[in-house]
Write a protein that holds these residues in place. Structure first.
Motif, PDB file in Angstrom:
ATOM      1  N   PHE A  97       0.767  -1.385  -0.077  1.00 35.78           N
ATOM      2  CA  PHE A  97       0.078  -0.123  -0.187  1.00 35.78           C
ATOM      3  C   PHE A  97       0.811   0.999   0.040  1.00 35.78           C
ATOM      4  CE2 PHE A  97      -2.114   3.424   2.782  1.00 35.78           C
ATOM      5  CZ  PHE A  97      -3.306   3.484   2.092  1.00 35.78           C
ATOM      6  N   ILE A  98       2.190   1.452   1.062  1.00 39.21           N
ATOM      7  CA  ILE A  98       2.579   2.799   0.825  1.00 39.21           C
ATOM      8  C   ILE A  98       3.637   2.690  -0.306  1.00 39.21           C
ATOM      9  CG2 ILE A  98       5.136   3.544   1.858  1.00 39.21           C
ATOM     10  CD1 ILE A  98       4.064   2.123   4.367  1.00 39.21           C
ATOM     11  N   VAL A 102       2.689   6.307  -2.575  1.00 39.94           N
ATOM     12  CA  VAL A 102       3.984   7.303  -2.354  1.00 39.94           C
ATOM     13  C   VAL A 102       4.499   7.148  -3.317  1.00 39.94           C
ATOM     14  CG1 VAL A 102       6.625   7.414  -1.859  1.00 39.94           C
ATOM     15  CG2 VAL A 102       5.369   6.703  -0.254  1.00 39.94           C
ATOM     16  N   PHE A 106       2.234  11.693  -2.073  1.00 47.36           N
ATOM     17  CA  PHE A 106       1.315  12.043  -0.916  1.00 47.36           C
ATOM     18  C   PHE A 106       2.616  11.726   0.010  1.00 47.36           C
ATOM     19  CE2 PHE A 106      -1.962  10.872  -3.036  1.00 47.36           C
ATOM     20  CZ  PHE A 106      -3.045  11.897  -3.093  1.00 47.36           C
ATOM     21  N   PRO A 108       3.080  11.413   4.306  1.00 48.19           N
ATOM     22  CA  PRO A 108       3.417  10.754   5.374  1.00 48.19           C
ATOM     23  C   PRO A 108       1.531  11.458   6.375  1.00 48.19           C
ATOM     24  CG  PRO A 108       4.980  10.509   5.186  1.00 48.19           C
ATOM     25  CD  PRO A 108       5.118  11.743   4.482  1.00 48.19           C
ATOM     26  N   GLU A 110      -0.798  12.753   5.494  1.00 48.95           N
ATOM     27  CA  GLU A 110      -1.964  13.115   3.981  1.00 48.95           C
ATOM     28  C   GLU A 110      -2.434  12.239   4.342  1.00 48.95           C
ATOM     29  OE1 GLU A 110      -2.256  15.691  -0.572  1.00 48.95           O
ATOM     30  OE2 GLU A 110      -0.252  14.527   0.273  1.00 48.95           O
ATOM     31  N   LEU A 111      -1.255  10.596   3.947  1.00 48.48           N
ATOM     32  CA  LEU A 111      -2.282   9.172   3.976  1.00 48.48           C
ATOM     33  C   LEU A 111      -2.554   8.930   5.563  1.00 48.48           C
ATOM     34  CD1 LEU A 111       0.789   6.976   2.923  1.00 48.48           C
ATOM     35  CD2 LEU A 111      -0.853   5.975   3.788  1.00 48.48           C
ATOM     36  N   ILE A 112      -1.880   9.233   6.512  1.00 49.18           N
ATOM     37  CA  ILE A 112      -1.891   8.877   7.976  1.00 49.18           C
ATOM     38  C   ILE A 112      -3.930   9.424   7.571  1.00 49.18           C
ATOM     39  CG2 ILE A 112      -2.597   8.884  10.095  1.00 49.18           C
ATOM     40  CD1 ILE A 112       0.382   8.172  10.056  1.00 49.18           C
ATOM     41  N   THR A 114      -6.374  11.093   5.272  1.00 51.00           N
ATOM     42  CA  THR A 114      -7.009   9.536   4.328  1.00 51.00           C
ATOM     43  C   THR A 114      -7.699   8.468   5.510  1.00 51.00           C
ATOM     44  OG1 THR A 114      -5.631  10.533   3.043  1.00 51.00           O
ATOM     45  CG2 THR A 114      -8.153   8.977   2.091  1.00 51.00           C
ATOM     46  N   LEU A 115      -6.445   7.598   5.619  1.00 50.90           N
ATOM     47  CA  LEU A 115      -7.059   6.656   6.120  1.00 50.90           C
ATOM     48  C   LEU A 115      -8.253   6.922   7.826  1.00 50.90           C
ATOM     49  CD1 LEU A 115      -5.967   3.530   5.927  1.00 50.90           C
ATOM     50  CD2 LEU A 115      -4.160   3.930   7.516  1.00 50.90           C
ATOM     51  N   SER A 116      -7.301   7.172   8.651  1.00 46.65           N
ATOM     52  CA  SER A 116      -8.331   6.968   9.179  1.00 46.65           C
ATOM     53  C   SER A 116      -9.690   8.013   8.863  1.00 46.65           C
ATOM     54  CB  SER A 116      -7.833   8.859  10.592  1.00 46.65           C
ATOM     55  OG  SER A 116      -5.966   8.663  10.558  1.00 46.65           O
ATOM     56  N   LYS A 118     -11.645   7.283   7.167  1.00 38.86           N
ATOM     57  CA  LYS A 118     -12.394   6.153   6.095  1.00 38.86           C
ATOM     58  C   LYS A 118     -12.572   4.918   6.872  1.00 38.86           C
ATOM     59  CE  LYS A 118     -10.821   6.702   1.105  1.00 38.86           C
ATOM     60  NZ  LYS A 118     -12.508   6.440   1.024  1.00 38.86           N
ATOM     61  N   LEU A 119     -11.457   5.594   8.515  1.00 38.31           N
ATOM     62  CA  LEU A 119     -11.927   3.881   8.973  1.00 38.31           C
ATOM     63  C   LEU A 119     -13.031   4.704   9.875  1.00 38.31           C
ATOM     64  CD1 LEU A 119      -8.317   3.086  10.232  1.00 38.31           C
ATOM     65  CD2 LEU A 119     -10.096   1.551   9.453  1.00 38.31           C
ATOM     66  N   LYS A 122     -16.467   4.428   7.906  1.00 36.57           N
ATOM     67  CA  LYS A 122     -16.397   2.484   8.309  1.00 36.57           C
ATOM     68  C   LYS A 122     -17.000   2.205   9.325  1.00 36.57           C
ATOM     69  CE  LYS A 122     -14.283  -1.961   7.000  1.00 36.57           C
ATOM     70  NZ  LYS A 122     -15.557  -2.237   7.916  1.00 36.57           N
TER      71      LYS A 122
ATOM     72  N   ARG B  86      -5.611  13.393  -8.359  1.00 37.55           N
ATOM     73  CA  ARG B  86      -5.123  12.463  -7.454  1.00 37.55           C
ATOM     74  C   ARG B  86      -5.905  11.528  -6.268  1.00 37.55           C
ATOM     75  NH1 ARG B  86      -2.019  15.827  -4.242  1.00 37.55           N
ATOM     76  NH2 ARG B  86      -0.028  14.648  -4.141  1.00 37.55           N
ATOM     77  N   LEU B  90      -6.230   7.620  -5.036  1.00 42.85           N
ATOM     78  CA  LEU B  90      -6.087   7.717  -3.838  1.00 42.85           C
ATOM     79  C   LEU B  90      -6.953   7.441  -2.945  1.00 42.85           C
ATOM     80  CD1 LEU B  90      -3.890   7.789  -0.732  1.00 42.85           C
ATOM     81  CD2 LEU B  90      -4.629   9.684   0.029  1.00 42.85           C
ATOM     82  N   THR B  94      -6.386   3.281  -0.555  1.00 43.10           N
ATOM     83  CA  THR B  94      -6.952   3.344   0.539  1.00 43.10           C
ATOM     84  C   THR B  94      -8.375   2.266   0.944  1.00 43.10           C
ATOM     85  OG1 THR B  94      -6.531   5.428   0.512  1.00 43.10           O
ATOM     86  CG2 THR B  94      -7.477   4.664   3.081  1.00 43.10           C
ATOM     87  N   ASP B  95      -9.041   2.483   0.264  1.00 48.25           N
ATOM     88  CA  ASP B  95     -10.542   1.365   0.306  1.00 48.25           C
ATOM     89  C   ASP B  95      -9.906  -0.143  -0.181  1.00 48.25           C
ATOM     90  OD1 ASP B  95     -12.213   3.766   0.998  1.00 48.25           O
ATOM     91  OD2 ASP B  95     -12.763   3.930  -0.617  1.00 48.25           O
ATOM     92  N   PHE B  97      -6.804  -1.624   0.312  1.00 47.27           N
ATOM     93  CA  PHE B  97      -6.187  -1.634   1.544  1.00 47.27           C
ATOM     94  C   PHE B  97      -7.126  -2.104   2.828  1.00 47.27           C
ATOM     95  CE2 PHE B  97      -4.165  -0.299   5.057  1.00 47.27           C
ATOM     96  CZ  PHE B  97      -2.841  -0.619   5.209  1.00 47.27           C
ATOM     97  N   ILE B  98      -7.885  -0.769   3.082  1.00 45.31           N
ATOM     98  CA  ILE B  98      -8.487  -1.314   4.558  1.00 45.31           C
ATOM     99  C   ILE B  98      -9.542  -2.812   4.148  1.00 45.31           C
ATOM    100  CG2 ILE B  98     -11.118  -0.592   5.924  1.00 45.31           C
ATOM    101  CD1 ILE B  98      -9.535   2.438   5.124  1.00 45.31           C
ATOM    102  N   PRO B 108      -8.387  -0.619  13.879  1.00 45.09           N
ATOM    103  CA  PRO B 108      -8.585   0.234  12.817  1.00 45.09           C
ATOM    104  C   PRO B 108      -7.307   0.352  13.581  1.00 45.09           C
ATOM    105  CG  PRO B 108     -10.429   0.881  13.747  1.00 45.09           C
ATOM    106  CD  PRO B 108     -10.252  -1.491  14.276  1.00 45.09           C
ATOM    107  N   ILE B 112      -3.294   1.851  12.312  1.00 41.06           N
ATOM    108  CA  ILE B 112      -2.763   2.987  12.192  1.00 41.06           C
ATOM    109  C   ILE B 112      -1.393   2.826  12.622  1.00 41.06           C
ATOM    110  CG2 ILE B 112      -3.079   5.823  13.034  1.00 41.06           C
ATOM    111  CD1 ILE B 112      -5.698   5.440  12.233  1.00 41.06           C
ATOM    112  N   LEU B 115       0.865   1.086  10.399  1.00 44.35           N
ATOM    113  CA  LEU B 115       1.268   2.119   9.392  1.00 44.35           C
ATOM    114  C   LEU B 115       2.101   3.404   9.440  1.00 44.35           C
ATOM    115  CD1 LEU B 115      -0.201   2.828   5.917  1.00 44.35           C
ATOM    116  CD2 LEU B 115      -1.550   4.684   6.979  1.00 44.35           C
ATOM    117  N   LEU B 119       6.327   4.467   8.058  1.00 38.16           N
ATOM    118  CA  LEU B 119       6.373   5.476   7.458  1.00 38.16           C
ATOM    119  C   LEU B 119       7.579   5.886   8.148  1.00 38.16           C
ATOM    120  CD1 LEU B 119       2.744   6.484   6.637  1.00 38.16           C
ATOM    121  CD2 LEU B 119       4.100   5.916   5.168  1.00 38.16           C
TER     122      LEU B 119
END
Lengths: 128, 128, 128, 128
Positions: A97-98, A102, A106, A108, A110-112, A114-116, A118-119, A122, B86, B90, B94-95, B97-98, B108, B112, B115, B119
């Motif tokens: 994924f990373i 990368v 993006f 790091p 931004e990445l975290i 986006t992930l947070s 989405k979680l 969810k 872009r 992403l 991300t989706d 991956f999750i 979760p 994190i 990840l 990073l």
DNA sequence: GTGGTCTAGACCACC
DNA sequence: GTGGTCTAGACCACA
């Protein structure tokens, strides 16, 4: 029950492998558990026995199963290995994924973020 | 220069698509930029021209390129769309991956943490 | 006691045959020695009786056992044959070994060196 | 040319694997050498393509080959690994041989004597 | 009954 | 053209 999505781009045997691996790694199929016979599973999923055999043989090669000719396939993974294997799978997925993200340039942070996000969404959805 | 890893499990055409899309989305190939001709790129990468043609055609279908018969392929993406595209890429990654990680039963938080760790290590490595 | 390794690649019936043959050839089971009944041995090893029956029948065919209907299987090998048979078994194994190794293109010297080395290490280990 | 003995107890795919492995390990098929296509080899040996595919896939799994979809299978073994792999194969065969012979209760001396004898006879025969 | 090998042939994606 | 997946079904060895 194992489920196959025939329409998926992911090959049937790959779907099966993932699901079975998952159940072994999570302890749902304990060590020495006897798997359904090739023919049984094949008929339940209405899939060709050769495909099941391929799955079982590959899982054997990866150290998850053991075949005893004439009596069936058995789960081989030791309890101690379970946690390790689970973490190893996570690490692989995360690395992949990373590296792909990368590439898109993006940061790091931004990445975290986006992930947070989405979680959180969810978990909110799941409660609904 | 674009780079192809012949040994990779990812098909050649997919590697190419990703790289070109990336350069367009990051602005390195601006709108109206003229792409290398199919033959040129094919000979530079020592790849079958059919493969390049397929890539260009698909990128055209996805709205990244535009073909002008007789004069080649041109980048089509407007500046305003760049950021959106872009972020869309992403979000997709991300989706995916999750969903795969949640299958493994990780929380979760674990996700994190793993990840972030990776990073951090990565940025440390990069500085070295 | 005879021992079966269920996980081995060698089939159960083959493991049994080898072990019994060994005991006969080494004199541990003398001529006219009465073998355990098929049912007894099967229950002791928790193995299917059919498998035991197959083993006894094959050993009978190879001249190691003799069946007396109604009273069981008996060792048949004469004392004089013991040494011969033992040497014959060794010769067979050696021939097979040589032919497979020669395929790999090793010289006789290399072969003997590797073997001697391994035997020395082994005897050292055994003393420990 | 590769040769298959259809009557042998050793499965066709196993015979093929050994022979190909041998040629790679001995340098006859150098790294990056392109193997015959599955279909070509299958028709030459009058064997089903699936069987060849199985062989190639397994050799890929063991690190001897690499598949490039759409262009064929290629030898992967590095020169440096050749000697190591050859020695590893010898070690495996030797270990198996020793353990089976030791079961028969022979002393290391007897073993080496028998082996030397057979090798001498063999070299005499070969000169004839 | 079980798995293991092999054949025949279809359909797909990739190059 | 190449490999990759899948089906259908035969025949064998093992328990």
């Amino acid at each position: 029950m194992l489920k196959i999505d025939a329409g998926s781009a992911v090959p049937v045997y790959e779907q099966l492998k993932r699901q079975i691996k998952l159940r072994i790694v999570s302890g749902r199929y304990p060590s020495d558990h006897r798997m359904l016979s090739i023919r049984q599973l094949a008929s339940e999923l209405t899939i060709n026995p050769n495909t099941i055999a391929k799955v079982y043989r590959q899982l054997e090669g990866e150290g998850f199963l053991m075949s005893k000719t004439g009596s069936g396939f058995f789960v081989k993974l030791e309890k101690e290995q379970m946690g390790t294997t689970r973490r190893k799978l996570l690490a692989e997925l995360t690395d992949e994924f990373i590296s792909r993200v990368v590439e898109l340039g993006f940061t790091p942070d931004e990445l975290i973020n986006t992930l947070s996000e989405k979680l959180e969404r969810k978990s909110a959805d799941d409660q609904t």
